[in-house]
Design a protein around this motif. Structure first.
Motif, PDB file in Angstrom:
ATOM      1  N   LEU A  52      16.189  18.344  14.626  1.00  0.00           N
ATOM      2  CA  LEU A  52      15.884  17.032  15.181  1.00  0.00           C
ATOM      3  C   LEU A  52      16.338  15.917  14.257  1.00  0.00           C
ATOM      4  O   LEU A  52      16.909  14.902  14.710  1.00  0.00           O
ATOM      5  CB  LEU A  52      14.380  16.921  15.449  1.00  0.00           C
ATOM      6  N   LYS A  96      20.194  15.710  14.435  1.00  0.00           N
ATOM      7  CA  LYS A  96      20.691  15.046  15.642  1.00  0.00           C
ATOM      8  C   LYS A  96      20.425  13.547  15.607  1.00  0.00           C
ATOM      9  O   LYS A  96      21.262  12.734  16.022  1.00  0.00           O
ATOM     10  CB  LYS A  96      20.013  15.658  16.867  1.00  0.00           C
ATOM     11  N   THR A  97      19.243  13.163  15.108  1.00  0.00           N
ATOM     12  CA  THR A  97      18.933  11.732  15.021  1.00  0.00           C
ATOM     13  C   THR A  97      19.896  11.024  14.084  1.00  0.00           C
ATOM     14  O   THR A  97      20.394   9.913  14.392  1.00  0.00           O
ATOM     15  CB  THR A  97      17.487  11.542  14.545  1.00  0.00           C
ATOM     16  N   LYS A 146      18.475   8.982  24.103  1.00  0.00           N
ATOM     17  CA  LYS A 146      18.289  10.294  23.487  1.00  0.00           C
ATOM     18  C   LYS A 146      17.724  10.165  22.079  1.00  0.00           C
ATOM     19  O   LYS A 146      16.856  10.960  21.663  1.00  0.00           O
ATOM     20  CB  LYS A 146      19.618  11.037  23.450  1.00  0.00           C
ATOM     21  N   THR A 182      14.014   9.500  22.324  1.00  0.00           N
ATOM     22  CA  THR A 182      13.260  10.705  22.680  1.00  0.00           C
ATOM     23  C   THR A 182      13.084  11.622  21.477  1.00  0.00           C
ATOM     24  O   THR A 182      12.003  12.175  21.245  1.00  0.00           O
ATOM     25  CB  THR A 182      13.978  11.451  23.810  1.00  0.00           C
ATOM     26  N   LEU A 183      14.151  11.779  20.697  1.00  0.00           N
ATOM     27  CA  LEU A 183      14.051  12.614  19.497  1.00  0.00           C
ATOM     28  C   LEU A 183      13.119  11.990  18.470  1.00  0.00           C
ATOM     29  O   LEU A 183      12.400  12.704  17.758  1.00  0.00           O
ATOM     30  CB  LEU A 183      15.438  12.833  18.892  1.00  0.00           C
ATOM     31  N   GLU A 199       9.688  12.957  19.310  1.00  0.00           N
ATOM     32  CA  GLU A 199       9.412  14.385  19.166  1.00  0.00           C
ATOM     33  C   GLU A 199       9.222  14.781  17.708  1.00  0.00           C
ATOM     34  O   GLU A 199       8.503  15.749  17.407  1.00  0.00           O
ATOM     35  CB  GLU A 199      10.564  15.189  19.779  1.00  0.00           C
ATOM     36  N   ILE A 200       9.847  14.057  16.800  1.00  0.00           N
ATOM     37  CA  ILE A 200       9.763  14.410  15.380  1.00  0.00           C
ATOM     38  C   ILE A 200       8.328  14.373  14.860  1.00  0.00           C
ATOM     39  O   ILE A 200       7.858  15.329  14.218  1.00  0.00           O
ATOM     40  CB  ILE A 200      10.702  13.506  14.546  1.00  0.00           C
TER      41      ILE A 200
END
Length: 529
Positions: A235, A238-239, A253, A256-257, A260-261
């Motif tokens: 994560l 990707k961020t 996106k 959203t990440l 979630e982290i």
């Protein structure tokens, strides 16, 4: 007791009613998947909802959805959603005072306690005479210390037996830096997490191991922990990648990440805390069972979690589950030394070396194949599980260096920071002397034996009777008449030799398994006597 039990039931009903009312007030459009705004709304509608786990709200939502699918409408409140709660059959004696219940521990038998209760003699007691004292003997488990103070238990019925959940408190002495004779050594592992065992220091300075040790295995929890760690790193990767691209189309996106982290971080934190408490409790129970007064752990503060690259083992070993433990005096570099002699070990591609020329083998049956699980000491010949040998080494080093224990001023943790060569030479696990009943080595002159007289001469070996007047037939022994030659020079002339029964009646010679059996031509002849 009735008021306390009713109060607990009412508090539970109040919490359930508020939870269901908040879920019904902010019922989502899709019960299977709430949006972020709907989550904030339902948490605001529930008293203390910001601290509730999401799983509780989801379970209540599924419960309401099942009711809606069956009745085509939402329930009014929790009383329509759930049946009346059942009151358990138990007595909460902790709510009583000494006029109704007392408990006293036996002074002669530490595992016995006497519980005295005032119970009614009729269903509707009206006066004090309707009550009588009843004595209930209780057997305490061995895990309750002898000096512990027991409190009034909770009495419940299980099947046809009455169980008592006894609570107790005991004073824990202040940890001292020196004066320890029995210590518990704990070594960190990758899959087993803990390998621990006790060692004793004798008056002459020898250190011996007490038993073979034990392991705390948490492979399933550790696998989930490593998987969450991998997801957490992905994560973040990707961020960071979306941030470097600076594309407005990827902002959704990235957001959203970003949400979630923290969820994954909280999940990892809760899992690590639970695992740390379970492992710490296991280590303390092992120390109590062995009678140890100190626990020595290896110092892993120098190991850094460096990802999945050059040091793949450092990341799981230095995880926060292990960092939550607070050791008493952790000897540093405990696993890098040889298991008994303490010679410095080296590491090559995560494969530990027992000496400069000997690699740790992969197993006892493959001593030449390198690995990291099995260890062999070329000095004394000891071999075994590497983790099992490590706790022996850690316990020995801790007992030998206990006079060098210092207290850290910042954290208050006791540490052993320096290694003294003279003390290091004494940190050796001495092999325990084995006392075997089958040891037949001579320690003095042989005692004279009394020779038996009779028709059979010397007493035969085994359980054969000595008053036998006639030897048994040897036709079906599958032995030839020349099994043993009859001696001509000795005074003792065994008659069994002439009949093919051997020197002793119970000795039957058989060929080795790898040899081809010799055919016996006398099998079908008949009796040789």
């Amino acid at each position: 007791m009735a008021q306390e039990q009713a109060g607990r039931a009412l508090r539970s009903v109040k919490w359930r009613a508020d939870l269901v009312a908040g879920a019904l007030a902010e019922w989502p459009e899709d019960p299977k998947k709430r949006t972020g705004e709907e989550w904030d709304a339902v948490r605001g509608a529930i008293p203390g909802g910001e601290y509730l786990p999401s799983s509780i709200i989801r379970s209540r939502t599924r419960q309401v959805a099942v009711f809606e699918s069956k009745n085509a409408r939402l329930p009014v409140d929790v009383f329509e959603l759930e049946p009346s709660p059942r009151v358990p059959r138990m007595l909460l004696l902790a709510a009583c005072d000494g006029q109704q219940a007392t408990i006293e521990r036996s002074a002669t038998e530490p595992t016995k306690a006497l519980l005295r209760l005032q119970l009614p003699t009729r269903p509707d007691p009206q006066k004090y005479a309707d009550w009588t004292w009843v004595e209930c003997p209780i057997t305490l488990p061995p895990t309750v210390p002898a000096n512990a103070v027991t409190h009034l238990p909770t009495v419940r019925i299980t099947g046809r037996k009455v169980r008592a959940d006894v609570a107790y408190t005991h004073a824990v002495p202040k940890t001292s830096r020196t004066g320890h004779t029995v210590a518990l050594g704990v070594d960190w592992g990758l899959n087993t997490l803990f390998s621990a065992g006790a060692a004793r220091m004798h008056e002459d300075g020898r250190i011996t191991a007490l038993g073979a040790g034990a392991q705390f295995r948490a492979a399933g929890v550790l696998a989930k922990q490593y998987r969450l760690r991998h997801i957490f790193e992905c994560l973040h990767a990707k961020t960071d990648h979306y941030t470097r691209l600076a594309d407005p189309a990827l902002d959704g996106k990235a957001a959203t990440l970003a949400k979630e982290i923290p969820r994954v971080r909280e999940h990892r934190s809760n899992l690590n805390e639970t695992l740390a408490w379970a492992a710490a409790r296991w280590a303390v129970d092992q120390a109590v069972a062995a009678g140890a007064t100190v626990i020595y752990l290896e110092d892993l503060r120098s190991m850094e979690a460096g990802g999945h690259g050059a040091h793949p083992q450092h990341a799981p070993v230095a995880d926060s589950a292990r960092a939550d433990h607070r050791p008493h005096a952790p000897p540093r570099r405990g696993g890098r030394h040889r298991r008994r002699h303490g010679a410095a070990a080296q590491h090559l591609q995560a494969l530990p070396l027992l000496s400069d020329t000997a690699l740790a083998p992969q197993g006892p049956d493959r001593p030449t194949v390198p690995g990291w699980k099995w260890a062999i000491c070329p000095g004394c010949g000891w071999q075994g599980d590497r983790d099992q040998g490590a706790w022996r080494r850690i316990a020995a080093r801790g007992l030998a260096h206990q006079t060098k224990t210092v207290v850290d001023r910042v954290s208050g943790t006791m540490l052993i920071r320096a290694v003294v060569d003279t003390m290091e030479a004494k940190a050796v696990i001495t092999a325990t002397e084995k006392t075997s009943r089958t040891d037949r080595s001579k320690t003095g002159p042989t005692r004279p034996r009394t020779r038996l007289t009779g028709p059979a001469g010397q007493r035969p070996e085994g359980h054969a009777p000595t008053d036998r007047t006639r030897l048994p037939r040897a036709a079906h022994r599958h032995q030839g008449v020349t099994t043993i030659s009859t001696p001509t020079t000795s005074r003792h002339r065994p008659r069994g030799a002439a009949l093919g029964a051997g020197f002793h009646l119970h000795a039957h010679a058989s060929p080795p398994r790898w040899a081809k059996p010799t055919p016996d031509p006398t099998v079908r002849i008949g009796s040789l006597s």
